[in-house]
Design an enzyme around this catalytic site. Structure first.
Site, PDB file in Angstrom:
ATOM      1  N   SER A  52     -49.197  23.757  -7.834  1.00  0.00           N
ATOM      2  CA  SER A  52     -47.868  23.566  -7.258  1.00  0.00           C
ATOM      3  C   SER A  52     -48.036  22.903  -5.902  1.00  0.00           C
ATOM      4  O   SER A  52     -49.133  22.927  -5.319  1.00  0.00           O
ATOM      5  CB  SER A  52     -47.181  24.934  -7.094  1.00  0.00           C
ATOM      6  N   TYR A 110     -46.212  33.615  -4.541  1.00  0.00           N
ATOM      7  CA  TYR A 110     -46.389  32.432  -5.388  1.00  0.00           C
ATOM      8  C   TYR A 110     -47.348  31.440  -4.733  1.00  0.00           C
ATOM      9  O   TYR A 110     -48.264  30.925  -5.384  1.00  0.00           O
ATOM     10  CB  TYR A 110     -45.025  31.787  -5.625  1.00  0.00           C
TER      11      TYR A 110
END
Length: 260
Positions: free
Chosen positions: A144, A157
């Protein structure tokens, strides 16, 4: 173009039931790969498998939780018996819990780490055993932009995705001698059902992303397919331990001046 041909290859995509995971799986299937799709709920998996088959792709589904080491081992063994081998692993399954770090429950932090980082380790370790025996394999982790950047509300995350970036590099280092390439894709901001509510003109976050992205748009899920095929194919046989960011150029710039 034989470099990109995946005929005769079997690709395992965890969580490939919708959105970006499905787009990457479809790209691999279009290049000739047989699909193995996993999810932790049967209903959504069955719907996805039906979609793949209606599209003309060969696809099989397996229901299990990638964080359950014993069940994952049992399921991977069953896949190898049924399909002969797993040539490509895409560690796509993941979750996000948005909460300020000061308020986040430790149990929620651990849950995100377990799914987004420990799960890919478990699956990579299991699938790599066969790859090592055959001295051939491709592992693609889905990182990501949070593998590189911080942001409010996503401490767990970002921690997991930052760890996944380093896991990618370490597995590439250990397994390169077996002709296994371990790389990652880092998606930017994409137009999916999850982002639909904020992808409207005038929404502050929509305007921020459009203005922050040099390409001037949200990504289409199909924009990931080519990178997935590249990393899964012989075209990338000397690419190892890399994260390819498919983000329209966000990470390449600090953004446009406000008056531009």
């Amino acid at each position: 173009m034989n470099l990109f041909n995946l005929e005769g290859k079997t690709a395992l995509i965890t969580g490939g039931i919708h959105g970006l995971g499905m787009a990457m799986a479809e790209g691999l299937a279009q290049a000739g790969a047989e699909l193995i799709i996993t999810n932790n709920t049967k209903e959504t998996l069955d719907t996805a498998i039906e979609h793949y088959r209606k599209s003309g792709f060969k696809a099989t589904g397996y229901v299990f939780d990638v964080t359950d080491e014993k069940e994952a081992a049992r399921q991977v063994a069953a896949m190898e018996i049924a399909h002969g081998k797993i040539d490509i692993l895409v560690n796509n399954a993941g979750i996000i819990i948005r909460e300020l770090a000061i308020n986040m429950q430790v149990s929620d932090f651990r849950k995100v780490i377990d799914v987004d980082l420990v799960g890919p380790f478990i699956m990579s370790q299991l699938v790599a055993k066969g790859m090592i025996e055959r001295k051939s394999g491709k592992i693609i982790n889905i990182c990501s932009m949070m593998s590189e950047l911080g942001r409010d509300n996503v401490s767990a995350y970002a921690s997991a995705k930052g760890g996944l970036k380093m896991l990618t590099k370490n597995l590439a280092t250990e397994w390169a001698k077996y002709n296994i390439q371990v790389n990652a894709i880092g998606p930017g901001y994409f137009a999916t059902s999850q982002t639909a509510p904020i992808r409207v003109n005038g929404h502050p976050f929509n305007d921020f992303i459009i203005g922050r992205t040099p390409a001037g748009r949200w990504g289409d899920p199909e924009d990931l397919a080519g990178t997935a095929v590249f990393l899964a194919s012989d075209a990338s046989k000397f690419v190892n331990g890399q994260v390819i960011y498919v983000d329209g150029g966000i990470l390449a710039t600090i953004g446009k001046p406000a008056n531009e």
